[in-house]
Design an enzyme around this catalytic site. Structure first.
Site, PDB file in Angstrom:
ATOM      1  CG  HIS A 182     -40.305 -46.253  40.744  1.00 39.82           C
ATOM      2  ND1 HIS A 182     -38.995 -45.832  40.744  1.00 39.82           N
ATOM      3  CD2 HIS A 182     -40.938 -45.543  39.768  1.00 39.82           C
ATOM      4  CE1 HIS A 182     -38.834 -44.911  39.803  1.00 39.82           C
ATOM      5  NE2 HIS A 182     -39.995 -44.712  39.204  1.00 39.82           N
ATOM      6  CB  CYS A 183     -42.919 -42.307  44.037  1.00 42.39           C
ATOM      7  SG  CYS A 183     -44.061 -40.916  43.892  1.00 42.39           S
ATOM      8  CB  ILE A 184     -44.620 -42.445  38.335  1.00 40.52           C
ATOM      9  CG1 ILE A 184     -46.027 -42.075  38.848  1.00 40.52           C
ATOM     10  CG2 ILE A 184     -44.526 -43.935  38.066  1.00 40.52           C
ATOM     11  CD1 ILE A 184     -47.136 -42.382  37.857  1.00 40.52           C
ATOM     12  CG  ASN A 187     -37.688 -40.093  37.558  1.00 38.18           C
ATOM     13  OD1 ASN A 187     -38.019 -41.211  37.173  1.00 38.18           O
ATOM     14  ND2 ASN A 187     -36.650 -39.446  37.041  1.00 38.18           N
ATOM     15  CG  ASN A 188     -35.547 -41.445  44.253  1.00 38.30           C
ATOM     16  OD1 ASN A 188     -34.943 -42.469  43.924  1.00 38.30           O
ATOM     17  ND2 ASN A 188     -35.143 -40.683  45.256  1.00 38.30           N
TER      18      ASN A 188
END
Length: 255
Positions: A182-184, A187-188
């Site tokens: 999950h890439c902050i 946001n996806n």
């Protein structure tokens, strides 16, 4: 503080933080001198800062890093805009001053739009969400190996059979096909369907940084050549005049 000292301190601080993060689970950092220093610092912090402030800060940090929100998207956009404003105000005018016949903005503009295009795709594309409608399709993509991925295993949260190489994202609360992470910043999730866009986003970002270093270095080189800075002298602490060196020149680059 000299410009060179600032750069050295920044690189040193960044390296130390990176090593502490990568080696956070080592026994040396947990029980060694650094571990003891960390425990002592934590005790001192608790005596200086009220505990309810610390608890509120930790809670907000947990929410920020472990829930879907737009903060890091806004932060990324802000950093990109501010960085390019600095680039436009400092680097571009200097290049046009010394090399007026060349176009110095086409490549940067192309790279930044390419970067934002792939960033938008990373933010908006379906990473490979597994639900009741798609689970049968994803079950046939990769075979079960009987070790890490076993047939018939059900996700305890989604209550769906888990296709091979899928994983449940606790932040987005969904299973994702060929889940990577999950890439902050986007946001996806990064999964099987948007992994290529994510790699191209990273490559375009690297291209922006490489081009920025190239143009900044060239502008400083042209400035040095134009004013013949390497042919000048500087006054040493004892009052004597000495030929300028690259170290001294770099320290003065903070103008």
């Amino acid at each position: 503080m000299d410009f060179l000292n600032i750069v050295v301190l920044y690189v040193l601080g960044f390296t130390i933080c990176l090593l502490l993060y990568l080696c956070a689970d080592s026994n040396f950092l947990k029980s060694g001198p650094i571990g003891k220093l960390r425990k002592l610092s934590w005790k001192l912090l608790r005596h200086i800062v009220p505990w309810n402030w610390i608890e509120a800060s930790l809670t907000q940090a947990h929410i920020l890093l472990n829930s879907r929100n737009q903060v890091f998207r806004v932060l990324f956009g802000t950093m990109m805009v501010l960085g390019h404003i600095e680039f436009i105000l400092d680097i571009v005018p200097m290049l046009y001053r010394f090399v007026p016949d060349e176009n110095h903005v086409v490549i940067p503009i192309f790279l930044v739009f390419l970067n934002f295009y792939f960033y938008h795709k990373c933010c908006m594309e379906d990473p490979g969400i597994i639900n009741a409608k798609t689970v049968d399709r994803y079950k046939n993509v990769y075979p079960y190996d009987g070790r890490m991925f076993k047939s018939g295993v059900t996700c305890v949260t989604c209550h769906l059979e888990k296709p091979a190489r899928s994983k449940h994202c606790s932040i987005c609360d969904r299973c994702v096909h060929r889940f990577d992470h999950h890439c902050i910043w986007t946001n996806n999730d990064v999964g099987g369907l948007n992994h290529g866009s994510f790699v191209l986003f990273l490559l375009s970002h690297i291209a922006i940084m490489v081009n920025g270093v190239r143009m900044a270095s060239r502008s400083l080189y042209l400035y040095t050549q134009h004013y013949k800075l390497m042919q000048t002298s500087v006054m040493a602490p004892d009052g004597s005049m000495q030929s300028i060196t690259l170290t001294v020149l770099f320290q003065g680059a903070g103008f």
